[in-house]
Design a protein around this motif. Structure first.
Motif, short mmCIF file in Angstrom:
data_model
loop_
_atom_site.label_atom_id
_atom_site.label_comp_id
_atom_site.label_asym_id
_atom_site.label_seq_id
_atom_site.Cartn_x
_atom_site.Cartn_y
_atom_site.Cartn_z
N ASN A 138 0.80 -1.22 0.00
CA ASN A 138 0.00 0.00 0.00
C ASN A 138 0.84 1.28 0.00
OD1 ASN A 138 -2.46 -1.45 0.11
ND2 ASN A 138 -2.23 -1.71 2.32
N SER A 139 2.15 1.12 -0.10
CA SER A 139 3.04 2.29 -0.04
C SER A 139 3.04 3.10 -1.32
CB SER A 139 4.48 1.83 0.25
OG SER A 139 4.99 1.10 -0.86
N GLY A 140 2.67 2.46 -2.42
CA GLY A 140 2.72 3.12 -3.72
C GLY A 140 4.02 2.91 -4.47
N ALA A 198 7.16 -4.70 10.68
CA ALA A 198 6.75 -3.29 10.66
C ALA A 198 6.37 -2.87 9.25
CB ALA A 198 7.87 -2.41 11.20
N ALA A 199 7.11 -3.36 8.26
CA ALA A 199 6.78 -3.05 6.86
C ALA A 199 5.55 -3.83 6.41
CB ALA A 199 7.97 -3.35 5.96
N VAL A 200 5.42 -5.08 6.85
CA VAL A 200 4.26 -5.89 6.48
C VAL A 200 2.98 -5.26 7.02
CG1 VAL A 200 3.12 -8.11 6.84
CG2 VAL A 200 5.56 -8.04 6.33
N SER A 201 3.02 -4.78 8.25
CA SER A 201 1.83 -4.24 8.90
C SER A 201 1.49 -2.83 8.43
CB SER A 201 2.03 -4.21 10.42
OG SER A 201 3.04 -3.29 10.78
N GLY A 202 2.43 -2.16 7.78
CA GLY A 202 2.20 -0.79 7.36
C GLY A 202 2.62 0.23 8.40
N GLU A 203 3.25 -0.24 9.46
CA GLU A 203 3.77 0.69 10.47
C GLU A 203 4.77 1.65 9.84
OE1 GLU A 203 4.31 -1.09 14.41
OE2 GLU A 203 6.33 -0.24 14.38
N VAL A 204 5.53 1.15 8.88
CA VAL A 204 6.38 1.97 8.02
C VAL A 204 6.12 1.52 6.59
CG1 VAL A 204 8.21 2.40 9.71
CG2 VAL A 204 8.29 0.35 8.29
N PRO A 205 6.34 2.40 5.61
CA PRO A 205 6.08 2.00 4.22
C PRO A 205 7.19 1.15 3.61
CG PRO A 205 6.80 4.27 4.30
CD PRO A 205 6.63 3.84 5.72
N VAL A 206 8.41 1.27 4.17
CA VAL A 206 9.57 0.63 3.56
C VAL A 206 10.41 -0.04 4.64
CG1 VAL A 206 11.70 1.05 2.23
CG2 VAL A 206 9.62 2.35 1.72
N GLY A 207 11.03 -1.16 4.29
CA GLY A 207 11.96 -1.83 5.18
C GLY A 207 13.27 -2.12 4.47
N ALA A 208 14.36 -2.04 5.21
CA ALA A 208 15.67 -2.43 4.70
C ALA A 208 16.19 -3.51 5.63
CB ALA A 208 16.62 -1.24 4.66
N ARG A 221 3.44 -12.39 -1.09
CA ARG A 221 2.98 -11.12 -1.68
C ARG A 221 2.54 -10.12 -0.61
NH1 ARG A 221 4.95 -14.17 -5.10
NH2 ARG A 221 4.50 -14.05 -7.33
N ARG A 222 3.13 -10.23 0.59
CA ARG A 222 2.86 -9.27 1.65
C ARG A 222 3.86 -8.12 1.63
NH1 ARG A 222 -0.32 -11.48 5.69
NH2 ARG A 222 -0.52 -9.30 6.37
N LEU A 223 4.95 -8.31 0.88
CA LEU A 223 5.95 -7.27 0.68
C LEU A 223 6.36 -7.25 -0.78
CD1 LEU A 223 8.34 -7.72 3.75
CD2 LEU A 223 6.75 -5.81 3.36
N ILE A 224 6.72 -6.07 -1.29
CA ILE A 224 7.21 -5.93 -2.65
C ILE A 224 8.73 -5.76 -2.59
CG2 ILE A 224 7.20 -4.51 -4.74
CD1 ILE A 224 4.36 -3.64 -3.96
N PRO A 225 9.49 -6.66 -3.19
CA PRO A 225 10.95 -6.50 -3.21
C PRO A 225 11.35 -5.44 -4.23
CG PRO A 225 10.34 -8.46 -4.46
CD PRO A 225 9.06 -7.88 -3.90
N LEU A 226 12.07 -4.43 -3.78
CA LEU A 226 12.44 -3.34 -4.68
C LEU A 226 13.83 -3.51 -5.27
CD1 LEU A 226 11.04 -0.27 -2.70
CD2 LEU A 226 9.88 -1.71 -4.39
#
Length: 341
Positions: A138-140, A198-208, A221-226
Motif C-alpha cells: 500500500n506504499s505506492g 513493521a513493513a508488512v503491517s504498514g507501520e512503516v512503508p519501507v523496510g531495509a 505477496r505481503r511485501l514488494i521486493p524493490l
C-alpha cells in the motif's frame, strides 16, 4: 498479520528440519574438546531474524557433531552490542559464543558501542546474506526507482525500518544515502524480524532488511521486493528475480555480508581445534544449511580461521568508513587499523 504471529511463523520456517538429533548422526570421534555442560550461543537480536535462523540450524548441527547441547539464547539491544558484550565478558572456557554478522563485530568500536575488534574473535562463518529494500503493497512503491525519487523529494518523511544502527539494512540505506545524497527517517527495531513485520503491517512503508528475513513475506505477496544489494539480480525460489540496486545506482558497493558464530580469543586451544574440525567435516557438508541458503537466496559459506577473517574484513573496511563519512562513527576507522578502501 500480528507481530507475534509473524515472529512465530518465521521461527517455525527457520527451524523446520532442525531437530536436535538427526537420525543416524553420530558425534565425531576423538575430538580434543568435549564440553561437559551445554554450550550457549547468544543471538544479540530478536527471535526469528536472520541471525536467529542461522544460529539455530548451526546449533543443531553442532549438537550432532559434538554430542552436547547448544542452546540459543536471544539477548537483543543496542544494535547487537549487549549480547555480544555478554559473550565477550563470559569466562573464556568455550561455553559461551556469540552469533551475528561479522561486520557488526568489526564496527562496534568505530561506532562507540563496544570495545572490541574483528581480530579479537575466532570466526566460524556459515552463510552470506543479501540486503534488500522492500515496500508495503500500500506504499505506492512498485520499484526502487519510484522510491528513490520519493526519497530525493521528501526523504525525511519516509520511514524505513531496520534492525538498528549497524544492522545490515541500516548499512544498505547508508550506502544508498552516500551514493545519492537522499535522506530517510530511520525506524529502528530490535532485529530483522520485527523490522520486517513493521513493513508488512504498514507501520512503516519501507523496510531495509536481509532477504532471508523478508523471503516468506515476499513469496506471500505481503511485501514488494524493490532491490537487492548485489552485483547481479537475485532469484528467490518461489518468487522469481529481484533486481540489483545497480540498475539505479551502478557504482554502489555490494560486499558479501557474512553470518556465523564466534568466540573470544583466549579460549583453550582444544576448543578452537574442535570447532575447526567440526566446521570442515560437518558444517561444510550440512544439507540443512545448504537448503536454508538455497530457499532464501543466501550463499552457503562455511569458512573459518584466516579465510573467514579475510573475507569478513572486506565488508568491515567498506562499512566502517561509510559510518564515518555519514557522521555515525565515534572515532575514525584508521585509528583502529581500518584503512580506507
Amino acid at each position: 498479520m500480528q507481530r507475534r504471529e509473524f515472529l512465530a511463523a518465521t521461527a517455525a520456517a527457520a527451524l523446520a528440519g532442525t531437530a536436535p538429533v538427526r537420525a543416524g548422526a553420530q558425534p565425531l570421534p576423538n575430538l580434543p574438546w568435549r564440553p561437559e555442560r551445554p554450550v550457549t550461543i547468544i543471538v544479540p537480536w530478536a527471535a526469528g531474524g536472520s541471525t536467529d535462523q542461522m544460529a539455530r540450524i548451526v546449533a543443531a548441527e553442532l549438537e550432532n557433531a559434538i554430542g552436547q547441547r547448544f542452546v540459543v539464547v536471544n539477548q537483543p539491544g543496542a544494535s547487537g552490542s549487549i549480547g555480544t558484550r555478554n559473550a565477550l565478558e563470559a569466562p573464556r572456557d568455550g561455553l559461551t559464543w556469540a552469533a551475528g554478522a561479522a561486520v557488526d563485530v568489526g564496527c562496534y568500536k568505530v561506532l562507540g558501542l563496544l570495545d572490541t575488534e574483528l581480530k579479537d574473535w575466532h570466526l566460524f562463518l556459515a552463510v552470506a546474506n543479501v540486503n534488500i529494500v522492500v515496500a508495503n503493497p500500500n506504499s505506492g512503491f512498485r520499484d526502487f526507482g519510484q522510491l528513490l525519487e520519493a526519497l530525493k523529494a521528501r526523504g525525511q518523511s519516509i520511514g524505513v525500518s531496520t534492525a538498528g544502527v549497524s544492522s545490515a539494512g541500516h548499512n544498505f540505506m547508508e550506502a544508498i544515502r552516500a551514493a545519492t545524497g537522499i535522506q530517510y527517517r530511520h525506524a529502528t527495531y530490535d532485529g530483522g524480524a520485527p523490522a520486517t513485520v513493521a513493513a508488512v503491517s504498514g507501520e512503516v512503508p519501507v523496510g531495509a532488511v536481509l532477504l532471508v528475513e523478508a523471503a516468506e513475506m515476499i513469496k506471500a505477496r505481503r511485501l514488494i521486493p524493490l532491490a537487492v544489494q548485489a552485483e547481479q539480480p537475485v532469484t528467490l525460489a518461489g518468487y522469481g528475480e529481484i533486481p540489483s540496486i545497480r540498475r539505479w545506482i551502478p557504482d554502489i558497493p555490494a560486499p558479501l555480508n557474512y553470518f556465523g558464530i564466534w568466540v573470544p580469543k583466549g579460549v583453550p586451544e582444544p576448543v578452537v581445534q574442535t570447532m575447526s574440525r567440526v566446521w570442515e567435516e560437518r558444517i561444510a557438508n550440512s544439507q540443512r544449511l545448504k537448503d536454508y541458503a538455497a530457499q532464501r537466496a543466501a550463499l552457503f559459506t562455511p569458512l573459518h580461521g584466516q579465510q573467514a577473517y579475510d573475507e569478513a574484513w572486506k565488508m568491515v573496511r567498506q562499512t566502517a568508513w561509510l559510518y564515518y563519512d555519514g557522521g555515525k562513527a565515534r572515532i575514525s576507522p584508521d585509528t583502529v587499523g581500518i584503512q580506507r578502501l
